[in-house]
Design a protein around this motif. Structure first.
Motif, PDB file in Angstrom:
ATOM      1  N   ILE A   1       3.039   4.670   4.102  1.00 27.21           N
ATOM      2  CA  ILE A   1       3.656   3.478   3.533  1.00 27.21           C
ATOM      3  C   ILE A   1       2.726   2.904   2.474  1.00 27.21           C
ATOM      4  O   ILE A   1       1.517   2.760   2.699  1.00 27.21           O
ATOM      5  CB  ILE A   1       3.931   2.422   4.619  1.00 27.21           C
ATOM      6  N   VAL A   2       3.311   2.561   1.317  1.00 26.06           N
ATOM      7  CA  VAL A   2       2.529   2.020   0.200  1.00 26.06           C
ATOM      8  C   VAL A   2       3.227   0.764  -0.304  1.00 26.06           C
ATOM      9  O   VAL A   2       4.454   0.711  -0.387  1.00 26.06           O
ATOM     10  CB  VAL A   2       2.401   3.043  -0.945  1.00 26.06           C
ATOM     11  N   GLU A   3       2.439  -0.246  -0.665  1.00 24.45           N
ATOM     12  CA  GLU A   3       3.010  -1.474  -1.200  1.00 24.45           C
ATOM     13  C   GLU A   3       2.144  -2.037  -2.320  1.00 24.45           C
ATOM     14  O   GLU A   3       0.921  -1.878  -2.310  1.00 24.45           O
ATOM     15  CB  GLU A   3       3.143  -2.529  -0.090  1.00 24.45           C
ATOM     16  N   ALA A   4       2.794  -2.687  -3.287  1.00 26.47           N
ATOM     17  CA  ALA A   4       2.125  -3.503  -4.295  1.00 26.47           C
ATOM     18  C   ALA A   4       2.227  -4.944  -3.817  1.00 26.47           C
ATOM     19  O   ALA A   4       3.331  -5.442  -3.599  1.00 26.47           O
ATOM     20  CB  ALA A   4       2.802  -3.338  -5.651  1.00 26.47           C
ATOM     21  N   SER A   5       1.087  -5.608  -3.640  1.00 28.56           N
ATOM     22  CA  SER A   5       1.130  -6.921  -2.998  1.00 28.56           C
ATOM     23  C   SER A   5      -0.045  -7.776  -3.425  1.00 28.56           C
ATOM     24  O   SER A   5      -1.140  -7.271  -3.695  1.00 28.56           O
ATOM     25  CB  SER A   5       1.102  -6.759  -1.475  1.00 28.56           C
ATOM     26  N   SER A   6       0.188  -9.092  -3.459  1.00 23.93           N
ATOM     27  CA  SER A   6      -0.911 -10.031  -3.705  1.00 23.93           C
ATOM     28  C   SER A   6      -1.627 -10.399  -2.415  1.00 23.93           C
ATOM     29  O   SER A   6      -2.551 -11.197  -2.430  1.00 23.93           O
ATOM     30  CB  SER A   6      -0.370 -11.302  -4.375  1.00 23.93           C
ATOM     31  N   GLY A   7      -1.206  -9.860  -1.300  1.00 23.16           N
ATOM     32  CA  GLY A   7      -1.958 -10.066  -0.079  1.00 23.16           C
ATOM     33  C   GLY A   7      -1.146 -10.233   1.181  1.00 23.16           C
ATOM     34  O   GLY A   7      -1.186  -9.385   2.073  1.00 23.16           O
ATOM     35  N   SER A   8      -0.361 -11.308   1.303  1.00 20.87           N
ATOM     36  CA  SER A   8       0.274 -11.617   2.584  1.00 20.87           C
ATOM     37  C   SER A   8       1.330 -10.598   2.989  1.00 20.87           C
ATOM     38  O   SER A   8       1.448 -10.254   4.173  1.00 20.87           O
ATOM     39  CB  SER A   8       0.880 -13.021   2.548  1.00 20.87           C
TER      40      SER A   8
ATOM     41  N   ALA B   1       2.902   0.291 -10.984  1.00 23.15           N
ATOM     42  CA  ALA B   1       2.825   1.713 -11.326  1.00 23.15           C
ATOM     43  C   ALA B   1       1.839   2.443 -10.427  1.00 23.15           C
ATOM     44  O   ALA B   1       2.073   3.591 -10.040  1.00 23.15           O
ATOM     45  CB  ALA B   1       2.439   1.872 -12.798  1.00 23.15           C
ATOM     46  N   ARG B   2       0.731   1.761 -10.103  1.00 27.44           N
ATOM     47  CA  ARG B   2      -0.278   2.414  -9.265  1.00 27.44           C
ATOM     48  C   ARG B   2       0.269   2.653  -7.858  1.00 27.44           C
ATOM     49  O   ARG B   2       0.057   3.733  -7.271  1.00 27.44           O
ATOM     50  CB  ARG B   2      -1.527   1.539  -9.207  1.00 27.44           C
ATOM     51  N   ALA B   3       0.976   1.685  -7.302  1.00 23.48           N
ATOM     52  CA  ALA B   3       1.548   1.854  -5.968  1.00 23.48           C
ATOM     53  C   ALA B   3       2.579   2.976  -5.961  1.00 23.48           C
ATOM     54  O   ALA B   3       2.613   3.799  -5.036  1.00 23.48           O
ATOM     55  CB  ALA B   3       2.180   0.548  -5.490  1.00 23.48           C
ATOM     56  N   GLU B   4       3.410   3.011  -6.987  1.00 25.41           N
ATOM     57  CA  GLU B   4       4.421   4.069  -7.075  1.00 25.41           C
ATOM     58  C   GLU B   4       3.761   5.440  -7.171  1.00 25.41           C
ATOM     59  O   GLU B   4       4.216   6.408  -6.544  1.00 25.41           O
ATOM     60  CB  GLU B   4       5.312   3.817  -8.286  1.00 25.41           C
ATOM     61  N   ALA B   5       2.662   5.515  -7.934  1.00 29.72           N
ATOM     62  CA  ALA B   5       1.956   6.790  -8.087  1.00 29.72           C
ATOM     63  C   ALA B   5       1.297   7.221  -6.780  1.00 29.72           C
ATOM     64  O   ALA B   5       1.325   8.407  -6.415  1.00 29.72           O
ATOM     65  CB  ALA B   5       0.909   6.676  -9.195  1.00 29.72           C
ATOM     66  N   VAL B   6       0.698   6.271  -6.061  1.00 28.15           N
ATOM     67  CA  VAL B   6       0.059   6.596  -4.782  1.00 28.15           C
ATOM     68  C   VAL B   6       1.098   7.130  -3.798  1.00 28.15           C
ATOM     69  O   VAL B   6       0.857   8.108  -3.082  1.00 28.15           O
ATOM     70  CB  VAL B   6      -0.659   5.352  -4.204  1.00 28.15           C
ATOM     71  N   ALA B   7       2.269   6.497  -3.761  1.00 27.20           N
ATOM     72  CA  ALA B   7       3.331   6.963  -2.871  1.00 27.20           C
ATOM     73  C   ALA B   7       3.793   8.362  -3.246  1.00 27.20           C
ATOM     74  O   ALA B   7       3.986   9.223  -2.376  1.00 27.20           O
ATOM     75  CB  ALA B   7       4.511   5.981  -2.903  1.00 27.20           C
ATOM     76  N   ALA B   8       3.958   8.608  -4.540  1.00 29.62           N
ATOM     77  CA  ALA B   8       4.414   9.919  -4.994  1.00 29.62           C
ATOM     78  C   ALA B   8       3.391  11.001  -4.663  1.00 29.62           C
ATOM     79  O   ALA B   8       3.743  12.098  -4.205  1.00 29.62           O
ATOM     80  CB  ALA B   8       4.690   9.885  -6.495  1.00 29.62           C
ATOM     81  N   ASP B   9       2.113  10.692  -4.880  1.00 30.36           N
ATOM     82  CA  ASP B   9       1.057  11.683  -4.638  1.00 30.36           C
ATOM     83  C   ASP B   9       0.900  12.018  -3.154  1.00 30.36           C
ATOM     84  O   ASP B   9       0.517  13.137  -2.805  1.00 30.36           O
ATOM     85  CB  ASP B   9      -0.277  11.167  -5.181  1.00 30.36           C
ATOM     86  N   SER B  10       1.198  11.055  -2.291  1.00 27.24           N
ATOM     87  CA  SER B  10       1.000  11.256  -0.847  1.00 27.24           C
ATOM     88  C   SER B  10       2.273  11.669  -0.124  1.00 27.24           C
ATOM     89  O   SER B  10       2.246  11.912   1.086  1.00 27.24           O
ATOM     90  CB  SER B  10       0.457   9.969  -0.212  1.00 27.24           C
ATOM     91  N   GLY B  11       3.394  11.739  -0.877  1.00 24.61           N
ATOM     92  CA  GLY B  11       4.667  11.992  -0.232  1.00 24.61           C
ATOM     93  C   GLY B  11       5.127  10.820   0.611  1.00 24.61           C
ATOM     94  O   GLY B  11       5.873  10.978   1.581  1.00 24.61           O
TER      95      GLY B  11
ATOM     96  N   HIS C   1       6.342   6.448   1.074  1.00 24.78           N
ATOM     97  CA  HIS C   1       7.426   5.546   0.677  1.00 24.78           C
ATOM     98  C   HIS C   1       6.826   4.281   0.079  1.00 24.78           C
ATOM     99  O   HIS C   1       6.046   3.581   0.723  1.00 24.78           O
ATOM    100  CB  HIS C   1       8.288   5.176   1.883  1.00 24.78           C
ATOM    101  N   TYR C   2       7.178   4.006  -1.181  1.00 26.39           N
ATOM    102  CA  TYR C   2       6.778   2.777  -1.853  1.00 26.39           C
ATOM    103  C   TYR C   2       7.758   1.688  -1.427  1.00 26.39           C
ATOM    104  O   TYR C   2       8.925   1.723  -1.774  1.00 26.39           O
ATOM    105  CB  TYR C   2       6.798   3.013  -3.371  1.00 26.39           C
ATOM    106  N   MET C   3       7.287   0.719  -0.677  1.00 27.13           N
ATOM    107  CA  MET C   3       8.164  -0.314  -0.124  1.00 27.13           C
ATOM    108  C   MET C   3       8.819  -1.161  -1.214  1.00 27.13           C
ATOM    109  O   MET C   3       9.963  -1.582  -1.068  1.00 27.13           O
ATOM    110  CB  MET C   3       7.376  -1.217   0.825  1.00 27.13           C
ATOM    111  N   ASP C   4       8.099  -1.434  -2.300  1.00 26.25           N
ATOM    112  CA  ASP C   4       8.633  -2.126  -3.474  1.00 26.25           C
ATOM    113  C   ASP C   4       9.319  -3.437  -3.091  1.00 26.25           C
ATOM    114  O   ASP C   4      10.513  -3.644  -3.326  1.00 26.25           O
ATOM    115  CB  ASP C   4       9.601  -1.210  -4.230  1.00 26.25           C
TER     116      ASP C   4
END
Length: 367
Positions: A76-83, A133-143, A145-148
């Motif tokens: 699981i990957v997310e782009a987040s400011s923290g909480s 973009a970085r979160a999307e790339a990390v999800a793609a590279d690891s197979g 899911h980018y929670m978005d």
């Protein structure tokens, strides 16, 4: 356990966790009785992960599970400011999944520590605009899911009910003097909370109006202004701003989950005023909250003043988004505030003067 059997069990685990959790508190602040105005705070800091984003994380995980995007081996990957990342790390750990949060380097150390405490990994980027973009790339590279959250927040939550935040707070108001509030005040980070509340009010045909408080520099207020002035959805979507200094709310761009058409009123709150209102809450009601709660409160106090000035009675509800402990090294630190150019001093005392006089002076001290 694999496939549909694992998904079935994952949904059960999340629903069981929710079933074990009591509702969050609704605090009533002590206003002068002769005003006929009540102000309430829905305390979302009492969730297991300490913030309003606990609800969103639960909804996003369930949404990913029922859509078949999350399986027993999905990182699981997310782009987040923290909480949001703190809450998602908790749910990922609950399901035994790897979790990575991509965040701006300026995210508070306290939030980073919480993510790591729940087994998550933090990937810090220099510029907040890079997180998507970085979160999307990390999800793609690891197979994975980018929670978005910025895309799916408004659609993952059931705005009709199912104990969403609007249904919850209105149920808690049922025995209060004004059980149908004049205003509900929220901030916007993804836009999911304001979309859920606004849709719920319309679906249930309630006269309550939704006001959104936006930190200075955010793209959301200009987007709402563009929509309200009739410039159309394209003009609203093109609105831009800068990275917010109030963690969790405000964005440098319009987000897909921000729905301006369900918002009745939107105002920009100076960052110094957000911090001043946060500090006032601690002195006035002994409730320790973060700066986004201060942003909400600053607008809530203004709306209360307008009701008093026009002789209108009723209730206002806003959200206590998270606790102060996450901001000891940032918004609670005078040296950090000075380094960011945030000065609460001109706004200190304005709420106290309103409580004493019943009149709101929009001119900060020293201005």
């Amino acid at each position: 356990m694999r496939g549909r059997e694992w998904v079935d069990e994952a949904v059960r685990v999340i629903e069981a966790e929710n079933n074990r959790s009591a509702d969050t508190h609704l605090h009533r602040l002590p206003l002068p009785g002769h005003w006929g105005v009540q102000l309430y705070l829905k305390d979302e800091s009492t969730h297991r992960t300490g913030s309003l984003k606990h609800r969103l994380a639960r909804s996003l995980f369930l949404y990913g599970l029922v859509n078949g995007w999350i399986t027993e081996s999905t990182p699981i990957v997310e782009a987040s400011s923290g909480s949001t990342a703190v809450s998602e790390a908790y749910y990922a750990q609950l399901l035994g999944l790897d979790f990575t949060a991509v965040m701006a380097r300026g995210t508070s150390a306290e939030k980073i520590a919480l993510i790591e405490r729940f087994g998550g990994r933090c990937l810090l980027v220099k510029d907040a605009s890079e997180v998507y973009a970085r979160a999307e790339a990390v999800a793609a590279d690891s197979g994975g899911h980018y929670m978005d959250q910025f895309t799916y927040a408004e659609r993952a939550t059931d705005w009709r009910g199912n104990n969403n935040i609007a249904e919850s707070l209105l149920g808690q108001l049922a025995r209060e003097p004004h059980p149908v509030p004049e205003w509900i005040v929220a901030g916007a980070g993804t836009g999911g909370t304001s979309a859920t509340i606004g849709r719920y009010l319309r679906y249930h045909r309630l006269p309550t109006r939704l006001a959104v408080a936006d930190p200075e520099g955010s793209a959301f207020a200009p987007a709402w202004d563009a929509w309200r002035s009739g410039k159309g959805a394209a003009a609203a979507a093109a609105a831009t701003g800068r990275a917010s200094r109030i963690e969790g709310i405000g964005r440098p761009r319009m987000e897909p989950s921000f729905i301006p058409s369900v918002i009745d009123e939107m105002r920009t709150v100076p960052d110094g005023a957000s911090v001043a209102a946060m500090n006032h809450l601690a002195r006035f009601a002994h409730l320790e909250a973060g700066p986004s709660t201060g942003t909400n409160l600053w607008l809530a106090w203004q709306l209360a003043a307008e009701m008093v000035a026009t002789g209108r009675t009723g209730s206002i509800v806003t959200l206590l988004c998270d606790g102060a402990e996450r901001y000891r090294g940032t918004h609670r630190d005078p040296a950090w505030l000075a380094g960011q150019g945030i000065d609460p001093a001109p706004y200190d005392g304005m709420i106290d003067r309103f409580l004493e006089s019943g009149r709101w002076n929009l001119t900060p001290l020293g201005a």
